[in-house]
Scaffold this active site. Structure first.
Site, PDB file in Angstrom:
ATOM      1  N   THR A 196       0.655  -1.158   0.118  1.00 42.74           N
ATOM      2  CA  THR A 196       0.085  -0.007  -0.042  1.00 42.74           C
ATOM      3  C   THR A 196       0.799   1.346  -0.030  1.00 42.74           C
ATOM      4  O   THR A 196       0.548   2.249  -0.605  1.00 42.74           O
ATOM      5  CB  THR A 196      -0.929   0.041   1.233  1.00 42.74           C
ATOM      6  OG1 THR A 196      -0.208   0.275   2.395  1.00 42.74           O
ATOM      7  CG2 THR A 196      -1.754  -1.202   1.215  1.00 42.74           C
ATOM      8  N   LEU A 242      -2.547   4.800  -0.697  1.00 45.77           N
ATOM      9  CA  LEU A 242      -4.045   4.174  -0.525  1.00 45.77           C
ATOM     10  C   LEU A 242      -4.281   2.893  -0.211  1.00 45.77           C
ATOM     11  O   LEU A 242      -4.248   1.987  -1.001  1.00 45.77           O
ATOM     12  CB  LEU A 242      -4.408   4.549  -2.075  1.00 45.77           C
ATOM     13  CG  LEU A 242      -4.867   5.849  -2.428  1.00 45.77           C
ATOM     14  CD1 LEU A 242      -5.552   5.939  -3.741  1.00 45.77           C
ATOM     15  CD2 LEU A 242      -5.677   6.650  -1.503  1.00 45.77           C
ATOM     16  N   HIS A 243      -4.266   2.694   1.158  1.00 45.34           N
ATOM     17  CA  HIS A 243      -4.358   1.354   1.657  1.00 45.34           C
ATOM     18  C   HIS A 243      -5.615   0.423   1.185  1.00 45.34           C
ATOM     19  O   HIS A 243      -5.313  -0.247   0.605  1.00 45.34           O
ATOM     20  CB  HIS A 243      -4.326   1.574   3.228  1.00 45.34           C
ATOM     21  CG  HIS A 243      -3.166   2.307   3.853  1.00 45.34           C
ATOM     22  ND1 HIS A 243      -1.886   2.029   3.859  1.00 45.34           N
ATOM     23  CD2 HIS A 243      -3.181   3.657   4.490  1.00 45.34           C
ATOM     24  CE1 HIS A 243      -0.822   2.707   4.351  1.00 45.34           C
ATOM     25  NE2 HIS A 243      -1.743   3.928   4.633  1.00 45.34           N
ATOM     26  N   ASP A 244      -6.630   0.949   1.849  1.00 44.38           N
ATOM     27  CA  ASP A 244      -7.872   0.076   1.470  1.00 44.38           C
ATOM     28  C   ASP A 244      -8.305  -0.099   0.104  1.00 44.38           C
ATOM     29  O   ASP A 244      -8.775  -1.005  -0.224  1.00 44.38           O
ATOM     30  CB  ASP A 244      -9.008   0.627   2.376  1.00 44.38           C
ATOM     31  CG  ASP A 244      -8.521   0.628   3.983  1.00 44.38           C
ATOM     32  OD1 ASP A 244      -7.894  -0.201   4.170  1.00 44.38           O
ATOM     33  OD2 ASP A 244      -9.311   1.379   4.736  1.00 44.38           O
TER      34      ASP A 244
END
Length: 314
Positions: A196, A242-244
């Site tokens: 991520t 932008l992790h999720d």
């Protein structure tokens, strides 16, 4: 042909909100059965409200929202509102949604839908603490073999942690839940900080999203601008990862990511390393592979897909 039957379990959360907008833009690929929410980035009442607000923004009132567990299984709650704002949605207006969550609790819904649907049909995407899924497994272990796959954002290996020196937030927020999920024998894909952090919303990428003309892309631009400020002040100092959204991107375009089988274990005892994910690629009979761990991502391809999905709202 209908899309992949999917439940999105989340704790919106700035990056969860972006992930929701991406998932809701692809109904031909993702048959989103429901959104389930959990306490995490902010309290459970706010994560449920925020999911309803994003559903409304996307124009998808057909997708039910079920509010879930309001605290971790064992440890005290750990919020991340310093990274997501008091509302959980950064600078976005956060009023009262027209349509609220369903009365039925999220865990009850998870158990019933997994029992009602054919075995191996439903995938669960988890972009927050794993409390809901772990509680469903504890109450109804018979649902485990009925789950097609679990794809989750969580953990860290090479990158180190973002909430402690070695722990990523989603796992640290409920390590006991993550431990239950990891040990359950599921087909498990983990997209942690190692990838991520590669999918970062640089200023140039944010500018391209800003040129898209829709309320949804405008909201994403606002969310990313808020994340850029908080990342500069409280995080790495670089562009916001932008992790999720990586979970949704993997479901839609797995070729963007490189995965390796591993033996995964979660630390639940040590005060110093609580929530650490021990990722061992040297699997053996003693340490069999129980997950696939994402090691790299094509960030240009990821943002090209994000822009294409947001263009659909225009």
């Amino acid at each position: 042909m209908p899309g992949l039957p999917l439940i999105l379990d989340c704790d919106p959360g700035v990056d969860d909100a972006v992930a929701l907008l991406l998932a809701l833009a692809a109904p031909e690929a993702l048959d989103l059965l429901a959104i389930t929410t959990v306490a995490g980035n902010v309290g459970g009442d706010l994560t449920a409200r925020n999911a309803c607000l994003i559903r409304e923004l996307a124009g998808r009132p057909d997708i039910p929202v079920f509010a879930g567990q309001d605290r971790p299984l064992v440890r005290p709650p750990v919020a991340a509102d310093h990274f997501h704002g008091a509302s959980g949605l950064g600078d976005l207006p956060a009023g009262v949604p027209t349509q609220g969550p369903e009365i039925r609790p999220a865990v009850d819904y998870l158990i019933s839908v997994l029992r009602d649907r054919p075995p191996g049909e439903v995938t669960i995407a988890v972009t927050g603490p794993m409390t809901n899924l772990a509680e469903a497994i504890r109450r109804a272990p018979d649902v485990v073999p009925r789950i097609r796959q679990v794809v989750a954002m969580g953990g860290a290996r090479r990158e180190g942690g973002n909430i402690t020196a070695s722990a990523e937030y989603n796992i640290h927020a409920d390590p006991h839940a993550a431990d239950i999920v990891v040990r359950a024998g599921l087909d498990l894909v983990l997209l942690g900080l190692d990838v991520t952090h590669q999918v970062a919303a640089t200023e140039a990428r944010r500018d391209r999203i800003a040129r898209l003309r829709s309320p949804q892309s405008h909201a994403v631009r606002q969310l990313l601008a808020f994340s850029a400020r908080t990342e500069a002040e409280l995080g790495t100092g670089g562009p916001p990862p932008l992790h999720d959204p990586c979970v949704i991107l993997w479901l839609l375009a797995p070729e963007i990511f490189t995965l390796r089988p591993c033996h995964l274990a979660v630390e639940t005892e040590s005060p110093l390393t609580l929530g650490h994910t021990a990722v061992e690629f040297r699997t053996s009979e003693r340490l069999p592979a129980n997950a696939r761990w994402a090691t790299s991502a094509d960030s240009d391809a990821a943002f090209a897909r994000i822009e294409a999905l947001l263009e659909r709202y225009g």
